[in-house]
Design a protein around this motif. Structure first.
Motif, PDB file in Angstrom:
ATOM      1  N   PRO A 125      42.941  44.579  31.447  1.00 45.28           N
ATOM      2  CA  PRO A 125      41.826  45.398  31.939  1.00 45.28           C
ATOM      3  C   PRO A 125      41.158  46.229  30.851  1.00 45.28           C
ATOM      4  O   PRO A 125      39.992  46.571  30.987  1.00 45.28           O
ATOM      5  CB  PRO A 125      42.484  46.297  32.992  1.00 45.28           C
ATOM      6  N   ARG A 126      41.851  46.520  29.791  1.00 45.67           N
ATOM      7  CA  ARG A 126      41.221  47.353  28.772  1.00 45.67           C
ATOM      8  C   ARG A 126      40.196  46.586  27.959  1.00 45.67           C
ATOM      9  O   ARG A 126      39.198  47.142  27.523  1.00 45.67           O
ATOM     10  CB  ARG A 126      42.290  47.938  27.843  1.00 45.67           C
ATOM     11  N   VAL A 180      34.113  46.076  32.862  1.00 47.65           N
ATOM     12  CA  VAL A 180      32.862  45.883  33.580  1.00 47.65           C
ATOM     13  C   VAL A 180      31.719  45.462  32.656  1.00 47.65           C
ATOM     14  O   VAL A 180      30.839  44.717  33.063  1.00 47.65           O
ATOM     15  CB  VAL A 180      32.499  47.164  34.349  1.00 47.65           C
ATOM     16  N   TRP A 240      29.370  42.302  33.247  1.00 47.96           N
ATOM     17  CA  TRP A 240      27.932  42.446  33.457  1.00 47.96           C
ATOM     18  C   TRP A 240      27.141  41.460  32.594  1.00 47.96           C
ATOM     19  O   TRP A 240      26.229  40.794  33.064  1.00 47.96           O
ATOM     20  CB  TRP A 240      27.522  43.881  33.125  1.00 47.96           C
ATOM     21  N   ALA A 267      25.114  39.756  37.904  1.00 49.28           N
ATOM     22  CA  ALA A 267      25.649  40.828  37.049  1.00 49.28           C
ATOM     23  C   ALA A 267      26.194  41.950  37.912  1.00 49.28           C
ATOM     24  O   ALA A 267      27.307  42.448  37.680  1.00 49.28           O
ATOM     25  CB  ALA A 267      24.538  41.338  36.126  1.00 49.28           C
ATOM     26  N   LEU A 268      25.449  42.340  38.930  1.00 45.70           N
ATOM     27  CA  LEU A 268      25.892  43.428  39.811  1.00 45.70           C
ATOM     28  C   LEU A 268      27.156  43.021  40.556  1.00 45.70           C
ATOM     29  O   LEU A 268      28.146  43.766  40.576  1.00 45.70           O
ATOM     30  CB  LEU A 268      24.770  43.768  40.792  1.00 45.70           C
ATOM     31  N   THR A 295      30.151  42.885  38.281  1.00 47.68           N
ATOM     32  CA  THR A 295      30.561  44.231  37.870  1.00 47.68           C
ATOM     33  C   THR A 295      31.390  44.890  38.964  1.00 47.68           C
ATOM     34  O   THR A 295      32.440  45.479  38.699  1.00 47.68           O
ATOM     35  CB  THR A 295      29.313  45.087  37.583  1.00 47.68           C
ATOM     36  N   VAL A 296      30.917  44.756  40.206  1.00 45.13           N
ATOM     37  CA  VAL A 296      31.608  45.421  41.310  1.00 45.13           C
ATOM     38  C   VAL A 296      33.017  44.856  41.488  1.00 45.13           C
ATOM     39  O   VAL A 296      33.995  45.610  41.563  1.00 45.13           O
ATOM     40  CB  VAL A 296      30.791  45.288  42.613  1.00 45.13           C
ATOM     41  N   PHE A 315      35.316  45.878  38.712  1.00 51.86           N
ATOM     42  CA  PHE A 315      35.703  47.282  38.873  1.00 51.86           C
ATOM     43  C   PHE A 315      36.857  47.404  39.876  1.00 51.86           C
ATOM     44  O   PHE A 315      37.874  48.048  39.589  1.00 51.86           O
ATOM     45  CB  PHE A 315      34.497  48.086  39.355  1.00 51.86           C
ATOM     46  N   ILE A 348      40.069  46.061  38.313  1.00 48.27           N
ATOM     47  CA  ILE A 348      40.686  46.952  37.315  1.00 48.27           C
ATOM     48  C   ILE A 348      41.352  48.132  38.010  1.00 48.27           C
ATOM     49  O   ILE A 348      42.459  48.538  37.667  1.00 48.27           O
ATOM     50  CB  ILE A 348      39.626  47.438  36.310  1.00 48.27           C
ATOM     51  N   LYS A 349      40.665  48.663  39.018  1.00 42.11           N
ATOM     52  CA  LYS A 349      41.205  49.822  39.735  1.00 42.11           C
ATOM     53  C   LYS A 349      42.548  49.488  40.399  1.00 42.11           C
ATOM     54  O   LYS A 349      43.433  50.341  40.485  1.00 42.11           O
ATOM     55  CB  LYS A 349      40.202  50.277  40.809  1.00 42.11           C
ATOM     56  N   ASN A 373      44.592  46.892  39.527  1.00 40.54           N
ATOM     57  CA  ASN A 373      45.293  45.828  38.785  1.00 40.54           C
ATOM     58  C   ASN A 373      46.810  46.034  38.766  1.00 40.54           C
ATOM     59  O   ASN A 373      47.570  45.084  38.777  1.00 40.54           O
ATOM     60  CB  ASN A 373      44.694  45.658  37.391  1.00 40.54           C
ATOM     61  N   LEU A 374      47.266  47.306  38.774  1.00 44.68           N
ATOM     62  CA  LEU A 374      48.718  47.533  38.770  1.00 44.68           C
ATOM     63  C   LEU A 374      49.348  46.991  40.044  1.00 44.68           C
ATOM     64  O   LEU A 374      50.418  46.382  40.026  1.00 44.68           O
ATOM     65  CB  LEU A 374      49.011  49.023  38.629  1.00 44.68           C
ATOM     66  N   THR A 417      48.053  50.113  28.298  1.00 43.84           N
ATOM     67  CA  THR A 417      47.012  49.088  28.353  1.00 43.84           C
ATOM     68  C   THR A 417      46.600  48.773  29.773  1.00 43.84           C
ATOM     69  O   THR A 417      45.488  48.333  30.006  1.00 43.84           O
ATOM     70  CB  THR A 417      47.471  47.779  27.695  1.00 43.84           C
ATOM     71  N   PRO A 427      44.849  52.112  34.840  1.00 48.19           N
ATOM     72  CA  PRO A 427      43.410  52.281  34.985  1.00 48.19           C
ATOM     73  C   PRO A 427      42.953  53.695  34.695  1.00 48.19           C
ATOM     74  O   PRO A 427      41.826  53.913  34.279  1.00 48.19           O
ATOM     75  CB  PRO A 427      43.161  51.912  36.444  1.00 48.19           C
ATOM     76  N   ILE A 485      41.577  54.147  31.218  1.00 45.02           N
ATOM     77  CA  ILE A 485      40.347  53.509  30.751  1.00 45.02           C
ATOM     78  C   ILE A 485      39.213  54.517  30.886  1.00 45.02           C
ATOM     79  O   ILE A 485      38.938  55.000  31.974  1.00 45.02           O
ATOM     80  CB  ILE A 485      40.046  52.247  31.569  1.00 45.02           C
ATOM     81  N   LEU A 522      35.587  54.711  33.540  1.00 40.64           N
ATOM     82  CA  LEU A 522      35.366  53.393  34.137  1.00 40.64           C
ATOM     83  C   LEU A 522      34.368  53.465  35.294  1.00 40.64           C
ATOM     84  O   LEU A 522      33.442  52.668  35.374  1.00 40.64           O
ATOM     85  CB  LEU A 522      36.700  52.825  34.633  1.00 40.64           C
ATOM     86  N   THR A 580      30.714  51.742  35.529  1.00 46.38           N
ATOM     87  CA  THR A 580      30.376  50.800  36.598  1.00 46.38           C
ATOM     88  C   THR A 580      29.093  51.219  37.302  1.00 46.38           C
ATOM     89  O   THR A 580      28.199  50.404  37.524  1.00 46.38           O
ATOM     90  CB  THR A 580      31.527  50.745  37.614  1.00 46.38           C
ATOM     91  N   LEU A 634      26.110  50.421  35.172  1.00 43.81           N
ATOM     92  CA  LEU A 634      25.780  48.991  35.125  1.00 43.81           C
ATOM     93  C   LEU A 634      25.145  48.537  36.443  1.00 43.81           C
ATOM     94  O   LEU A 634      24.223  47.724  36.453  1.00 43.81           O
ATOM     95  CB  LEU A 634      27.032  48.171  34.821  1.00 43.81           C
ATOM     96  N   ILE A 635      25.644  49.090  37.561  1.00 40.99           N
ATOM     97  CA  ILE A 635      25.059  48.726  38.857  1.00 40.99           C
ATOM     98  C   ILE A 635      23.603  49.189  38.915  1.00 40.99           C
ATOM     99  O   ILE A 635      22.715  48.436  39.310  1.00 40.99           O
ATOM    100  CB  ILE A 635      25.878  49.351  40.009  1.00 40.99           C
ATOM    101  N   SER A 650      21.514  46.934  36.874  1.00 38.07           N
ATOM    102  CA  SER A 650      21.269  45.661  37.562  1.00 38.07           C
ATOM    103  C   SER A 650      20.152  45.814  38.572  1.00 38.07           C
ATOM    104  O   SER A 650      19.276  44.951  38.688  1.00 38.07           O
ATOM    105  CB  SER A 650      22.524  45.191  38.295  1.00 38.07           C
TER     106      SER A 650
END
Lengths: 164, 296
Positions: A52-53, A57, A61, A79-80, A83-84, A87, A90-91, A93-94, B8, B11, B14, B17, B21, B24-25, B28
């Protein structure tokens, strides 16, 4: 960063993204075209979960923009959506790393559905077209190919991760 | 090692983040808004397309490879057949080519006659169609004369059989014209037989105009000739437009359902004529004179 670590860390990811882009551009016969999995979305979910690092996003994108151009959609649409879902991945991922494969597949199914819904919704707002129910086919096939893809990429992923 | 692994994947570590996001949204959405309305982003699109081009080539390669294989493994028999067919075609084509010279001379002569414009009282000039709109729902053409030839917005365009359309945009050397069959086009017309006035609407079909404002008891019949009434201001009166096709009178409805067939061959013409009405206003007369001196 030496070129050797670059090759080890980034090259597999870049190659897999390029292959996903190719698969999404490949001409397919009419009948199965509607069931082409969202390869790029699946790949981005995978790498966002694994590293994730490095692949966040921003990468999603840019890849989304490339997808927009190659598919001729509205610039920013994929792209949108990418990205979503990146995100969200990543949030969580654990959590996702703890999941057994079946549960992970269900999660990917849900993410893929969110991705498709965003694209669908943007199409509706922009008044581009109203796709039929087969529009949701890729969500199903995406969940079917995910386990295979996951196992295939695990080996590469281990390498990418351990050199991180 | 364990600690670094934790870093690593956590979250929380990071940086910004969520903010990234959101940014970027928003980006877009701005891109999509720009892209949807106008083609502001064609340069961006072209740049990315250039970057993606190698991928596309690789994707297309297998398809092209199979085509190539197919071409290279055609049997001798097929090639002989094709050869014979091509020879026959060549014979035919060269025979036709012989006629071309005489046709060309005839064409030149006819064009001179048109340019002389003696038969019509209005000023007329021939223009060639350079292009048509690719959008199937938009019936417009581009012609090879513009404001430097004296063309003005709203000018009438006809062909040998009837009204074709009118100029909607003039450039210096070219102009865009709307055909009478475009859904946005309306044309004041009258029935030649009795002078009944109405308005003809384009329908988006090349072969059909609608006359929606005729009452049920209007004196109109199948086969009636519709000519321009000259009331709209743009078109000079008396040019044939269309012939009435079907007249459907439904008792409950206030208006009859009348459609007509345009006389001009809207999808076949290559040359059209621009009309400067008989007694133009001074400014337009100057424009016409300019056009004439420019021609000669």
């Amino acid at each position: 960063m030496s070129s050797k670590t670059f090759r080890g860390r980034h090259l597999p990811v870049i190659i897999s993204i390029v292959i996903a882009l190719m698969l999404s551009m490949m001409p397919l016969p009419e009948g199965i075209r509607n069931f082409r999995p969202d390869w790029v979305a699946l790949i981005m979910i995978h790498w966002a979960m694994a590293v994730p690092r490095s692949y966040g996003v921003g990468v999603a994108w840019v890849v989304g923009l490339v997808l927009d151009v190659s598919q001729g959609t509205l610039l920013g649409q994929h792209a949108l959506a990418l990205t979503v879902i990146t995100f969200i991945t990543i949030k969580s991922n654990l959590l996702m790393r703890m999941f057994p494969l079946l549960q992970l597949t269900a999660t990917v199914f849900a993410l893929n559905a969110v991705y498709r819904f965003l694209l669908f919704w943007i199409n509706g707002v922009a008044g581009v077209e109203a796709p039929s129910s087969v529009y949701w086919g890729p969500v199903l096939t995406g969940a079917l190919v995910w386990p295979m893809m996951y196992i295939l990429l695990s080996g590469i992923r281990y390498r990418v991760e351990s050199r991180h | 090692m364990v600690a670094s692994r934790g870093n690593t994947t956590n979250p929380a570590r990071i940086p910004v983040l969520g903010l990234r996001t959101l940014f970027l949204i928003a980006l877009s959405i701005v891109l999509m808004a720009l892209d949807n309305r106008e083609n502001h982003l064609n340069t961006v699109r072209d740049a990315i397309a250039a970057a993606v081009y190698p991928i596309q080539v690789v994707v297309d390669a297998p398809v092209r490879f199979f085509v190539w294989i197919n071409e290279n493994t055609q049997s001798r028999n097929e090639l002989e057949l094709e050869n014979a067919r091509l020879k026959a075609e060549k014979l035919l084509t060269s025979a036709r080519l012989l006629q071309l010279e005489s046709l060309k001379a005839e064409n030149d002569r006819l064009r001179e006659m048109l340019e002389a414009r003696q038969q019509v009282k209005d000023e007329v000039r021939v223009a060639e169609i350079m292009g048509v709109d690719a959008n199937p729902f938009r019936h417009s053409i581009v012609i090879d004369v513009g404001s430097s030839d004296g063309v003005y917005d709203g000018q009438a365009i006809v062909d040998a059989d009837g009204v074709v359309g009118q100029v909607i945009e003039t450039g210096p050397r070219t102009s865009q014209a709307l055909l009478i069959s475009d859904p946005d086009h309306t044309l004041p017309v009258e029935v030649l037989r009795n002078g009944l006035r109405t308005i003809a609407f384009g329908t988006g079909e090349l072969g059909r105009l609608d006359l929606p404002f005729l009452p049920n008891n209007a004196d109109i019949e199948e086969g009636d000739l519709l000519v321009t009434s000259g009331l709209g201001g743009a078109f000079p009166p008396g040019y044939p437009v269309a012939r009435v096709g079907t007249v459907l009178r439904i008792p409950q409805q206030p208006f009859a359902d009348v459609s007509a067939r345009p006389l001009a061959a809207l999808d076949q013409v290559r040359e059209v004529m621009l009309i400067w009405p008989g007694e133009p206003e001074p400014a337009q007369a100057d424009a016409v004179n300019d056009a004439e001196s420019g021609n000669e």
